[in-house]
Design an enzyme around this catalytic site. Structure first.
Site, PDB file in Angstrom:
ATOM      1  CB  SER A  94      -0.919   0.014   1.222  1.00 18.46           C
ATOM      2  OG  SER A  94      -1.594   1.258   1.344  1.00 18.46           O
ATOM      3  CE1 TYR A 139      -3.632  -2.368   5.694  1.00 19.89           C
ATOM      4  CE2 TYR A 139      -2.848  -0.262   4.858  1.00 19.89           C
ATOM      5  CZ  TYR A 139      -3.425  -1.504   4.638  1.00 19.89           C
ATOM      6  OH  TYR A 139      -3.769  -1.873   3.369  1.00 19.89           O
TER       7      TYR A 139
END
Length: 365
Positions: A219, A232
């Protein structure tokens, strides 16, 4: 009081217009070598002399575009090497977190195209059964479960040749509000599970004469970070570093294995339900089907690749080059640290909240 989804907003008539769409149109028109060379040919068809200024400009432009295209081909060949031969009827594809979202989309597409697909997930598949897809209930944070399921896949389907590490979780809380159990679960799913699946499936893949392909879902958050995404972001940064290091190792020891790193922006999946992009023109929300197209194209071609969607994701590494002051201004203008304030996760989109270690939200990326 449980979180609720923000009220829907009506899209403006120009909402589908994004910088990515404009660039895509330009790449298939003015920046395409074939189209560029049509222009001087059209001038010549009108009996324009070769030394006429419009003719010279169009030839120079077509030559420049052609050289850029050739340079791109050479760059990819140097960076990723020769492609391997892919025969879908002989491929066994393992997809973690494939019960829903992007993982399920990839599983269904390859199942319908004749490949053998194994889906690993703790949740049941959203559509029950899919053609050519075999579901295995497995918690990828448990290396013993991964090893057990790997043996079952080998027995039922054959030796895996393609591994797609897609499973992910999002807690969506500030660090000071997270429990240790939530942190451990997040890092285990988003990072450690990659080590477990790679260590389990790679040895057999390395012995395969036809080679194999490893796909890693990362990501852009792993590069820029964001408030309420400390766990995350840390995991995705680790995933990207893991993939690049693994690719370097495999290039030397097992050159038949191809690697694909996928670095998308915000996906329109329940994983980030409620999060609103601050600018739909410059930072559009990515549809899973668009990511799936790129991943499938890379796998089918048998090549290694680095996929970044949307456009800003391809240039996100330059963010780290900016002075600290400009980085702060860019973050404020982009709204990256306020986007999670409307986050409700899968629980607010009609899904169920997975109970267990710290009550985290679990969903395939």
């Amino acid at each position: 009081m449980p979180p609720t989804a923000p009220p829907p907003q009506r899209d403006s008539w120009f909402a589908p217009l994004t910088i990515d769409l404009i660039v895509k149109v330009l790449k298939t028109s003015f920046f395409h070598p074939f189209v560029a060379w049509i222009i001087p040919l059209c001038f010549r068809a009108q009996n324009m002399f070769w030394d006429a200024p419009p003719m010279l400009v169009s030839i120079a432009w077509a030559s420049f575009i052609t050289l850029c295209w050739i340079a791109g081909v050479i760059n990819n060949r140097i960076a990723f090497g020769l492609p391997r031969e892919v025969d879908l009827s002989e491929e066994v594809i393992v997809i973690t977190g494939g019960a829903s979202g992007l993982g399920l989309l990839l599983a269904e597409v390859y199942g319908m195209r004749g490949a053998t697909v194994a889906v690993l997930d703790v949740a049941e598949m959203e559509n029950g059964e899919a053609r050519g897809v075999t579901y295995y209930k497995c918690d990828v944070t448990d290396k013993d479960q991964v090893a057990r399921v790997a043996a079952e896949i080998e027995r039922d389907l054959g030796t895996p040749t393609i591994l797609i590490n897609n499973a992910a979780v999002v807690v969506g809380k500030p660090l000071l509000e997270m429990s240790f159990a939530e942190i451990e679960k997040s890092l285990s799913t988003n990072l450690l599970s990659h080590f477990y699946t790679l260590k389990t499936f790679l040895p057999a893949m390395a012995c395969n004469e036809a080679g194999g392909t490893v796909v890693t879902l990362s990501s852009v958050i792993g590069t820029v970070g964001a408030a309420q995404l400390t766990d995350y972001a840390a995991a995705k940064a680790g995933v990207s570093a893991l993939h690049r290091s693994l690719a370097a190792e495999l290039r030397r020891s097992h050159p038949r294995i191809r690697t694909v790193l996928v670095t998308p922006g915000q996906l329109s999946t329940p994983l980030f339900h409620g999060v609103r992009t601050p600018n739909r023109f410059l930072a559009p929300v990515v549809e899973p089907v668009d990511v799936a197209k790129e991943v499938i194209a890379a796998i089918d071609s048998g090549r290694s690749a680095a996929i970044a969607i949307p456009l800003y994701a391809r240039w996100i590494d330059w963010y780290s080059v900016l002075p600290a002051g400009l980085q702060a201004i860019a973050r404020r203008l982009a709204g990256v640290d306020t986007a999670m304030q409307t986050f409700v996760g899968r629980a607010g989109s009609g899904g169920e909240r997975k109970e267990g270690k710290g009550d985290v939200l679990i969903q395939a990326f």
